[in-house]
Design a protein around this motif. Sequence first.
Motif, PDB file in Angstrom:
ATOM      1  N   GLY A 258       0.758  -1.238   0.000  1.00 45.28           N
ATOM      2  CA  GLY A 258       0.000   0.000   0.000  1.00 45.28           C
ATOM      3  C   GLY A 258       0.787   1.285   0.000  1.00 45.28           C
ATOM      4  O   GLY A 258       0.208   2.357  -0.163  1.00 45.28           O
ATOM      5  N   GLY A 259       2.106   1.225   0.207  1.00 44.72           N
ATOM      6  CA  GLY A 259       2.929   2.431   0.123  1.00 44.72           C
ATOM      7  C   GLY A 259       2.559   3.526   1.103  1.00 44.72           C
ATOM      8  O   GLY A 259       2.815   4.707   0.846  1.00 44.72           O
ATOM      9  N   TYR A 260       1.942   3.171   2.235  1.00 43.52           N
ATOM     10  CA  TYR A 260       1.501   4.150   3.245  1.00 43.52           C
ATOM     11  C   TYR A 260       0.458   5.124   2.702  1.00 43.52           C
ATOM     12  O   TYR A 260       0.234   6.193   3.286  1.00 43.52           O
ATOM     13  CB  TYR A 260       2.689   4.927   3.826  1.00 43.52           C
ATOM     14  CG  TYR A 260       3.733   4.052   4.478  1.00 43.52           C
ATOM     15  CD1 TYR A 260       3.465   3.390   5.669  1.00 43.52           C
ATOM     16  CD2 TYR A 260       4.976   3.885   3.880  1.00 43.52           C
ATOM     17  CE1 TYR A 260       4.421   2.573   6.270  1.00 43.52           C
ATOM     18  CE2 TYR A 260       5.938   3.072   4.469  1.00 43.52           C
ATOM     19  CZ  TYR A 260       5.655   2.425   5.659  1.00 43.52           C
ATOM     20  OH  TYR A 260       6.592   1.610   6.246  1.00 43.52           O
ATOM     21  N   GLU A 261      -0.191   4.778   1.617  1.00 44.77           N
ATOM     22  CA  GLU A 261      -1.188   5.660   1.014  1.00 44.77           C
ATOM     23  C   GLU A 261      -2.507   5.574   1.782  1.00 44.77           C
ATOM     24  O   GLU A 261      -2.786   4.567   2.453  1.00 44.77           O
ATOM     25  CB  GLU A 261      -1.430   5.249  -0.438  1.00 44.77           C
ATOM     26  CG  GLU A 261      -0.229   5.459  -1.353  1.00 44.77           C
ATOM     27  CD  GLU A 261       0.040   6.924  -1.616  1.00 44.77           C
ATOM     28  OE1 GLU A 261       1.032   7.455  -1.051  1.00 44.77           O
ATOM     29  OE2 GLU A 261      -0.739   7.549  -2.339  1.00 44.77           O
ATOM     30  N   PRO A 262      -3.367   6.595   1.711  1.00 42.51           N
ATOM     31  CA  PRO A 262      -4.716   6.478   2.273  1.00 42.51           C
ATOM     32  C   PRO A 262      -5.493   5.410   1.508  1.00 42.51           C
ATOM     33  O   PRO A 262      -5.158   5.069   0.367  1.00 42.51           O
ATOM     34  CB  PRO A 262      -5.312   7.871   2.060  1.00 42.51           C
ATOM     35  CG  PRO A 262      -4.523   8.460   0.939  1.00 42.51           C
ATOM     36  CD  PRO A 262      -3.131   7.905   1.067  1.00 42.51           C
ATOM     37  N   TRP A 263      -6.541   4.884   2.138  1.00 43.07           N
ATOM     38  CA  TRP A 263      -7.260   3.762   1.556  1.00 43.07           C
ATOM     39  C   TRP A 263      -7.690   4.014   0.112  1.00 43.07           C
ATOM     40  O   TRP A 263      -7.595   3.126  -0.739  1.00 43.07           O
ATOM     41  CB  TRP A 263      -8.480   3.411   2.403  1.00 43.07           C
ATOM     42  CG  TRP A 263      -8.166   2.516   3.554  1.00 43.07           C
ATOM     43  CD1 TRP A 263      -8.175   2.841   4.887  1.00 43.07           C
ATOM     44  CD2 TRP A 263      -7.771   1.140   3.493  1.00 43.07           C
ATOM     45  NE1 TRP A 263      -7.814   1.753   5.646  1.00 43.07           N
ATOM     46  CE2 TRP A 263      -7.557   0.695   4.822  1.00 43.07           C
ATOM     47  CE3 TRP A 263      -7.575   0.243   2.449  1.00 43.07           C
ATOM     48  CZ2 TRP A 263      -7.177  -0.614   5.133  1.00 43.07           C
ATOM     49  CZ3 TRP A 263      -7.189  -1.063   2.744  1.00 43.07           C
ATOM     50  CH2 TRP A 263      -6.990  -1.467   4.074  1.00 43.07           C
ATOM     51  N   VAL A 264      -8.164   5.190  -0.196  1.00 43.29           N
ATOM     52  CA  VAL A 264      -8.708   5.439  -1.533  1.00 43.29           C
ATOM     53  C   VAL A 264      -7.639   5.345  -2.610  1.00 43.29           C
ATOM     54  O   VAL A 264      -7.945   5.097  -3.787  1.00 43.29           O
ATOM     55  CB  VAL A 264      -9.419   6.814  -1.572  1.00 43.29           C
ATOM     56  CG1 VAL A 264      -8.405   7.956  -1.532  1.00 43.29           C
ATOM     57  CG2 VAL A 264     -10.351   6.909  -2.774  1.00 43.29           C
ATOM     58  N   ASP A 265      -6.358   5.496  -2.252  1.00 44.76           N
ATOM     59  CA  ASP A 265      -5.272   5.470  -3.232  1.00 44.76           C
ATOM     60  C   ASP A 265      -4.474   4.174  -3.221  1.00 44.76           C
ATOM     61  O   ASP A 265      -3.489   4.050  -3.958  1.00 44.76           O
ATOM     62  CB  ASP A 265      -4.316   6.648  -2.973  1.00 44.76           C
ATOM     63  CG  ASP A 265      -4.978   7.998  -3.208  1.00 44.76           C
ATOM     64  OD1 ASP A 265      -5.812   8.090  -4.126  1.00 44.76           O
ATOM     65  OD2 ASP A 265      -4.673   8.935  -2.455  1.00 44.76           O
ATOM     66  N   PHE A 270     -10.949  -1.859   0.203  1.00 45.68           N
ATOM     67  CA  PHE A 270     -12.268  -2.431   0.424  1.00 45.68           C
ATOM     68  C   PHE A 270     -13.314  -1.648  -0.352  1.00 45.68           C
ATOM     69  O   PHE A 270     -13.217  -0.429  -0.501  1.00 45.68           O
ATOM     70  CB  PHE A 270     -12.609  -2.435   1.916  1.00 45.68           C
ATOM     71  CG  PHE A 270     -11.629  -3.209   2.754  1.00 45.68           C
ATOM     72  CD1 PHE A 270     -11.382  -4.540   2.490  1.00 45.68           C
ATOM     73  CD2 PHE A 270     -10.953  -2.605   3.798  1.00 45.68           C
ATOM     74  CE1 PHE A 270     -10.480  -5.265   3.258  1.00 45.68           C
ATOM     75  CE2 PHE A 270     -10.048  -3.311   4.577  1.00 45.68           C
ATOM     76  CZ  PHE A 270      -9.810  -4.646   4.295  1.00 45.68           C
ATOM     77  N   ARG A 271     -14.330  -2.389  -0.817  1.00 43.65           N
ATOM     78  CA  ARG A 271     -15.410  -1.768  -1.592  1.00 43.65           C
ATOM     79  C   ARG A 271     -16.771  -2.276  -1.102  1.00 43.65           C
ATOM     80  O   ARG A 271     -16.864  -3.318  -0.441  1.00 43.65           O
ATOM     81  CB  ARG A 271     -15.260  -2.104  -3.079  1.00 43.65           C
ATOM     82  CG  ARG A 271     -13.973  -1.602  -3.719  1.00 43.65           C
ATOM     83  CD  ARG A 271     -13.832  -0.073  -3.655  1.00 43.65           C
ATOM     84  NE  ARG A 271     -15.010   0.600  -4.155  1.00 43.65           N
ATOM     85  CZ  ARG A 271     -15.239   0.856  -5.451  1.00 43.65           C
ATOM     86  NH1 ARG A 271     -14.345   0.467  -6.366  1.00 43.65           N
ATOM     87  NH2 ARG A 271     -16.330   1.495  -5.828  1.00 43.65           N
ATOM     88  N   SER A 272     -17.818  -1.560  -1.436  1.00 44.83           N
ATOM     89  CA  SER A 272     -19.170  -2.017  -1.145  1.00 44.83           C
ATOM     90  C   SER A 272     -19.504  -3.218  -2.016  1.00 44.83           C
ATOM     91  O   SER A 272     -18.893  -3.440  -3.071  1.00 44.83           O
ATOM     92  CB  SER A 272     -20.171  -0.888  -1.386  1.00 44.83           C
ATOM     93  OG  SER A 272     -20.149   0.045  -0.326  1.00 44.83           O
ATOM     94  N   LEU A 273     -20.492  -3.991  -1.572  1.00 46.40           N
ATOM     95  CA  LEU A 273     -20.824  -5.230  -2.270  1.00 46.40           C
ATOM     96  C   LEU A 273     -21.166  -4.977  -3.736  1.00 46.40           C
ATOM     97  O   LEU A 273     -21.979  -4.106  -4.055  1.00 46.40           O
ATOM     98  CB  LEU A 273     -21.997  -5.922  -1.578  1.00 46.40           C
ATOM     99  CG  LEU A 273     -21.710  -6.490  -0.192  1.00 46.40           C
ATOM    100  CD1 LEU A 273     -22.916  -7.259   0.328  1.00 46.40           C
ATOM    101  CD2 LEU A 273     -20.491  -7.403  -0.215  1.00 46.40           C
ATOM    102  N   GLY A 274     -20.517  -5.739  -4.606  1.00 45.77           N
ATOM    103  CA  GLY A 274     -20.754  -5.627  -6.036  1.00 45.77           C
ATOM    104  C   GLY A 274     -19.867  -4.630  -6.739  1.00 45.77           C
ATOM    105  O   GLY A 274     -19.826  -4.606  -7.973  1.00 45.77           O
ATOM    106  N   ASP A 275     -19.145  -3.800  -5.985  1.00 41.42           N
ATOM    107  CA  ASP A 275     -18.280  -2.800  -6.592  1.00 41.42           C
ATOM    108  C   ASP A 275     -16.826  -3.261  -6.698  1.00 41.42           C
ATOM    109  O   ASP A 275     -16.007  -2.563  -7.293  1.00 41.42           O
ATOM    110  CB  ASP A 275     -18.319  -1.492  -5.782  1.00 41.42           C
ATOM    111  CG  ASP A 275     -19.686  -0.827  -5.821  1.00 41.42           C
ATOM    112  OD1 ASP A 275     -20.495  -1.187  -6.692  1.00 41.42           O
ATOM    113  OD2 ASP A 275     -19.941   0.042  -4.960  1.00 41.42           O
ATOM    114  N   GLY A 276     -16.518  -4.418  -6.100  1.00 45.68           N
ATOM    115  CA  GLY A 276     -15.149  -4.917  -6.102  1.00 45.68           C
ATOM    116  C   GLY A 276     -14.973  -6.119  -7.008  1.00 45.68           C
ATOM    117  O   GLY A 276     -15.719  -6.317  -7.972  1.00 45.68           O
TER     118      GLY A 276
END
Length: 356
Positions: A258-265, A270-276
């Motif tokens: 993850g490179g110490y990045e925030p989750w969105v980057d 993690f994603r909501s059901l069906g989005d991953g």
Amino acid sequence: MTGMKGPAIFLAQFLGDTAPYDTLDGLARWAGELGYTGVQIPCDPRLIDLAQAAESKAYCDDLRGRLAEHGVEPTELSTHLQGQLVAVHPAYDTLFDGFAPEHVRGKPAERQRWAVEQLMLAARASANLGLTAHATFSGALAWPYVYPWPQRPAGLIEEAFAELARRWTPILDAFDAAGVDCAFEIHPGEDIHDGASWERFLDAVNHHPRARMLFDPSHFVLQQLDYLDFIDRYHDRIACFHVKDAEFNPTGRSGVYGGYEPWVDRAGRFRSLGDGQVDFGAIFSKLAQYDYAGWAVLEWECAIKRSEDGAREGAPFIRDHMIRRTERAFDDFAASNVDKHAIRSLLGLDRRDDTA
């Protein structure tokens, strides 16, 4: 065959300071209106008096009755935060102090005793609520050495798991006395984070019958583990199921760590059901194949979507993926009614010798 139950929702990520998220009754009403039939309850004093639940069947019956008024029932209790405190490496002392009440903060030994007491109470509370499984974390002593430099000294991992077993065996015995399975979530940050570490722990506790696991495929995506093969290998120990989605999109800049990045980057998030990227059709099929009889519980964690939207979409998503096991074979219509003599004849046996 009893079949999977659901849809249910884990309340931990939704508990807040405003209605309807600030009380158990408010959350139960909200969950029922969204179409959930069960709620997984974190052992938070805002939702449940754990000591009273451990001692009073009447208290537990009342709690069940309040939930039933909103069309839901308790699926499991959760002591993820308390379980984490059963085993804490000193490097994490300050960060994990926030999981404990103020009177034991800064006192690792007292904090651990408090956590163990919480698990013991949770075992009896689960029994009084009529539950068959409990969700928790294992804690971690060896996690700082998961990708070591310099190399780990010989024996370090073995001693870490031996100590983990010494701490958890009395707790597992308490769950056994209560008739409840203790399900450890397979989760990075815990000493039990994949199949190999699960096997180490299971060996260390002498394959304790109450040592079970909580299966959450999102953590397998982020580790790049085969979650379907995991079910094939360990299905007999799966007692809880978190339905959570995730995606992994590595680049030349960032990957598993993850490179110490925030989750969105992050490459893995993690994603909501069906989005991953999780193949839930295959997972629900595998669990149905092995007759998983526990609950399918939404755990919402998403780097992008609002939690309310994820919760609203989760109930129909789970319901549409649940599989009712068939009670007959698909080709029963073509069954032939033959007796034992005919069967042996079909095999070329018991034939008369016409030349005799």
